[in-house]
Write an enzyme that holds these catalytic residues in place. Structure first.
Site, PDB file in Angstrom:
ATOM      1  N   LYS A 249      38.858  36.185  39.704  1.00 51.23           N
ATOM      2  CA  LYS A 249      38.704  35.196  38.629  1.00 51.23           C
ATOM      3  C   LYS A 249      38.864  33.812  39.237  1.00 51.23           C
ATOM      4  CE  LYS A 249      40.214  34.042  33.954  1.00 51.23           C
ATOM      5  NZ  LYS A 249      40.184  32.597  34.076  1.00 51.23           N
ATOM      6  N   PHE A 338      28.343  35.468  38.227  1.00 58.48           N
ATOM      7  CA  PHE A 338      28.981  36.695  37.748  1.00 58.48           C
ATOM      8  C   PHE A 338      28.202  37.432  36.662  1.00 58.48           C
ATOM      9  CE2 PHE A 338      31.504  33.186  35.738  1.00 58.48           C
ATOM     10  CZ  PHE A 338      31.096  33.367  34.436  1.00 58.48           C
ATOM     11  N   ARG A 413      34.615  37.555  22.058  1.00 55.82           N
ATOM     12  CA  ARG A 413      35.678  38.060  22.907  1.00 55.82           C
ATOM     13  C   ARG A 413      35.805  39.544  22.609  1.00 55.82           C
ATOM     14  NH1 ARG A 413      39.219  34.757  25.281  1.00 55.82           N
ATOM     15  NH2 ARG A 413      38.730  33.002  23.963  1.00 55.82           N
TER      16      ARG A 413
HETATM   17  P1  AMP Z   1      39.732  32.066  30.319  1.00 57.83           P
HETATM   18  O1  AMP Z   1      39.063  30.709  30.371  1.00 57.83           O
HETATM   19  O2  AMP Z   1      41.103  32.080  30.901  1.00 57.83           O
HETATM   20  O3  AMP Z   1      39.609  32.732  28.982  1.00 57.83           O
HETATM   21  O4  AMP Z   1      38.918  33.044  31.304  1.00 57.83           O
HETATM   22  C1  AMP Z   1      37.578  33.285  31.178  1.00 57.83           C
HETATM   23  C2  AMP Z   1      36.822  32.383  32.130  1.00 57.83           C
HETATM   24  O5  AMP Z   1      36.990  32.800  33.484  1.00 57.83           O
HETATM   25  C3  AMP Z   1      35.345  32.434  31.931  1.00 57.83           C
HETATM   26  O6  AMP Z   1      34.975  31.558  30.902  1.00 57.83           O
HETATM   27  C4  AMP Z   1      34.805  31.966  33.285  1.00 57.83           C
HETATM   28  O7  AMP Z   1      34.652  30.563  33.236  1.00 57.83           O
HETATM   29  C5  AMP Z   1      35.932  32.245  34.254  1.00 57.83           C
HETATM   30  N1  AMP Z   1      35.619  33.205  35.325  1.00 57.83           N
HETATM   31  C6  AMP Z   1      36.029  33.076  36.597  1.00 57.83           C
HETATM   32  N2  AMP Z   1      35.631  34.098  37.350  1.00 57.83           N
HETATM   33  C7  AMP Z   1      34.924  34.933  36.554  1.00 57.83           C
HETATM   34  C8  AMP Z   1      34.252  36.174  36.756  1.00 57.83           C
HETATM   35  N3  AMP Z   1      34.229  36.785  37.927  1.00 57.83           N
HETATM   36  N4  AMP Z   1      33.650  36.744  35.684  1.00 57.83           N
HETATM   37  C9  AMP Z   1      33.672  36.148  34.469  1.00 57.83           C
HETATM   38  N5  AMP Z   1      34.289  34.971  34.224  1.00 57.83           N
HETATM   39  C10 AMP Z   1      34.914  34.362  35.247  1.00 57.83           C
END
Ligand code: AMP
Length: 576
Positions: A249, A338, A413
């Site tokens: 991530k 991704f 989500r």
């Molecule tokens: P969050 O913003 O904490 O809800 O996490 C989701 C976000 O992680 C997504 O909106 C992407 O911007 C980011 N992200 C980073 N790496 C990845 C990945 N390998 N696959 C999908 N999302 C990713």
């Protein structure tokens, strides 16, 4: 339909804070209007002239709107300014002064909805020398034929401050209610909207009785981004997904890249065009072997000397309008792709992730700027945990586990993606909250007029914002100065509409800026309104600001439901 009639509906929508009632009023309006009026009316209710990703805005400055109001009301600019000082809202000032206007100008004809929208469109397209004068002329023309109430909304719209309080989810409900009296079509409308991000177009087809299943992914209509669920442990993730893809991530900037016939556009997480800011991604994308594609990734700036990735805070500096060449030199980006949603004329959103990934790897082969995200496939909680720890030790945020057989779930989500982030205290994730107010400095902070923030999350069932934290730490002196400057500009005289709060900060602000907040745990508290049951709500203990999230909008913040689920996870984690 006359715009004055629409204005009556707007005023009823504005007067209620009940989301259901807002939808019911909007449904009545949609039922009354002609087929060709649906699209412009939906854009106007959204506060736009066109879908947001087209980046058009009426963009009239206050100074020029004052001049137009003065001309039409027959008052001097000084008088308009004096009324504005009292009312705090130029729309209300226009309404006040037009009420006092002796009679409608003889030459004026009443404005129709279509005329108002087409004038807004013309205003938004004007630029360059003499454009402000031309905008004033168009605005004056509209105000000439306007009733006082209508003038209020026209002026607010042109200033980018329509603030009806009705969001896309309520407009979607309204559409279904307009046709059936209930929300039965909400999912189908939402699906079409998630794929094209153009609610006006979806609404027009829907109200004309057309089949919404024709909507599919297409280049240059950004797709609303898929979102990740959370689970607290590798064991729970594997129990839910079985054999799955586990990916690094990256904490950078999310980008959606669209390509067709040599043309490239890059959209942000908020679906704004930001192509010109990232020339190295644009040229890498045009070098890919395809005729058309839509794919997504996370861009990170890379420090070639130190062989490490920059943090989110450092990467986000690339989101600038100026100094792009220097930025490209000092902070070159790499895009970790991704997902892929479209390739060479084919919508891939309904294909299995495993197949989409293969297509993505093939597309990115040979590029050193656009590279597939790092990934392992496993069904072992232990292997997942090891990979997670390795990602953390390399300075990444954690992992995202992905269901290999899931479609691309636009704008939602669901458990197709599950994130596991490095923990802060007992919490499984940070919280994205919107700033609704701020406090003045005390003691050593008196030097700044800034002493902390009041932040809220979104109850997506009621549409209300609910407070969750008073944040007094995590800011550097620079950040405090910047926050104070930004917040001063959006101060409100009263509590923002749609906010439920027991606390009263020194200043209320328009809910506009999103921040990521870390905390030790979620507790129950009588002070906050998040998830209120009786007198008790949920609150963040020892909250601290981690980042200002320019890339997220207030619709994207953590919801009350998610806070409750994080609270439950915290209990489960403690028990295990
Ligand atoms: P969050 O913003 O904490 O809800 O996490 C989701 C976000 O992680 C997504 O909106 C992407 O911007 C980011 N992200 C980073 N790496 C990845 C990945 N390998 N696959 C999908 N999302 C990713």
């Amino acid at each position: 339909m006359l715009f004055s009639e629409a204005a009556d509906f707007f005023s009823r929508i504005e007067a209620t804070s009940s989301r259901l009632e807002m939808s019911a009023i909007a449904a009545e309006l949609l039922k009354k209007c002609e087929k060709e009026e649906v699209k412009p009316l939906v854009y106007i209710m959204e506060g736009n002239v066109a879908p947001a990703h087209e980046g058009l805005d009426a963009g009239i400055g206050e100074k020029f709107a004052i001049r137009a109001i003065a001309q039409v009301s027959g008052r001097g600019e000084k008088q308009v300014e004096a009324d504005f000082k009292k009312s705090g809202d130029l729309g209300t000032t226009a309404e006040n002064l037009l009420k006092k206007r002796a009679q409608l100008s003889l030459a004026s004809t009443p404005n129709s909805v279509l005329k108002v929208h087409s004038s807004f469109m013309k205003i938004s397209r004007l630029s360059g020398a003499g454009s402000q004068e031309a905008k004033i002329l168009l605005l004056s023309e509209l105000l000439n034929g306007a009733s006082p109430l209508e003038a209020k909304y026209i002026v607010r719209f042109c200033l980018g401050k329509l603030r009806l309080g009705i969001g896309d989810p309520s407009i979607i409900d309204a559409l279904s209610m307009a046709r059936h009296g209930d929300k039965r079509d909400r999912e189908a409308i939402e699906r079409a909207f998630n794929l094209c991000s153009d609610l006006g177009e979806v609404a027009q087809d829907y109200m004309a009785g057309k089949d919404l299943s024709r909507f599919s992914a297409r280049p240059f209509s950004p797709i609303r981004p898929a979102l990740a669920e959370r689970l607290p442990t590798p064991k729970e993730i594997i129990a839910r997904l079985g054999k799955c893809a586990v990916e690094a991530k990256y904490d950078g900037l999310r980008m959606q890249v669209h390509i067709k016939d040599g043309k490239v556009e890059i959209y942000s997480r908020k679906l704004e065009k930001m192509t010109h800011m990232f020339p190295e991604i644009t040229s890498a994308a045009s070098a890919l072997r395809c005729n058309s594609a839509i794919f997504e990734g996370e861009a990170l700036a890379y420090n070639q000397k130190e062989k490490r990735y920059y943090s989110f805070q450092e990467t986000i500096q690339r989101k600038r309008k100026h100094g792009i060449e220097a930025m490209q030199r000092d902070f070159p980006l790499r895009l970790f792709a991704f997902d892929i949603m479209y390739l060479d004329g084919k919508d891939l959103t309904l294909e299995k992730y495993a197949d989409r990934r293969k297509a993505l790897e093939k597309l990115a082969a040979g590029s050193s700027v656009i590279v597939p995200s790092e990934q392992i496939i496993t069904d072992s909680p232990k292997r997942l945990e090891e990979y997670f720890q390795r990602c953390i030790s390399e300075g990444l945020e954690g992992i995202i586990a992905k269901d290999l057989s899931a479609p691309y779930i636009a704008g939602a989500r669901k458990f197709a993606w599950i994130k596991l982030k490095k923990s802060y205290g007992e919490m499984a994730d940070t919280v994205d909250a919107v700033i609704v107010g701020y406090y003045l400095g005390k003691g050593a902070r008196q030097e700044f007029e800034f002493g902390g923030l009041l932040a809220a999350v979104l109850n997506d069932e009621t549409g209300e914002l609910e407070t969750i934290a008073k944040i007094g730490s995590g800011f550097s002196e620079d950040e405090m100065r910047k926050l104070q400057e930004m917040l001063e500009k959006i101060r409100l005289k009263q509590k923002p509409k749609g906010l439920n709060s027991k606390l009263e900060p020194d200043f209320w602000v328009k809910p506009k800026y999103v921040i990521t907040v870390a905390a030790d745990e979620i507790t129950l508290s009588p002070m906050h309104t998040c998830g209120l049951v009786g007198e008790t709500g949920y609150a963040l203990r020892f909250p601290r600001m981690m980042a200002l999230r320019d890339d997220k909008s207030p619709q994207d913040i953590t919801t009350t439901k998610e806070i409750i689920s994080l609270f439950e996870m915290q209990k489960r984690k403690a028990a295990s």
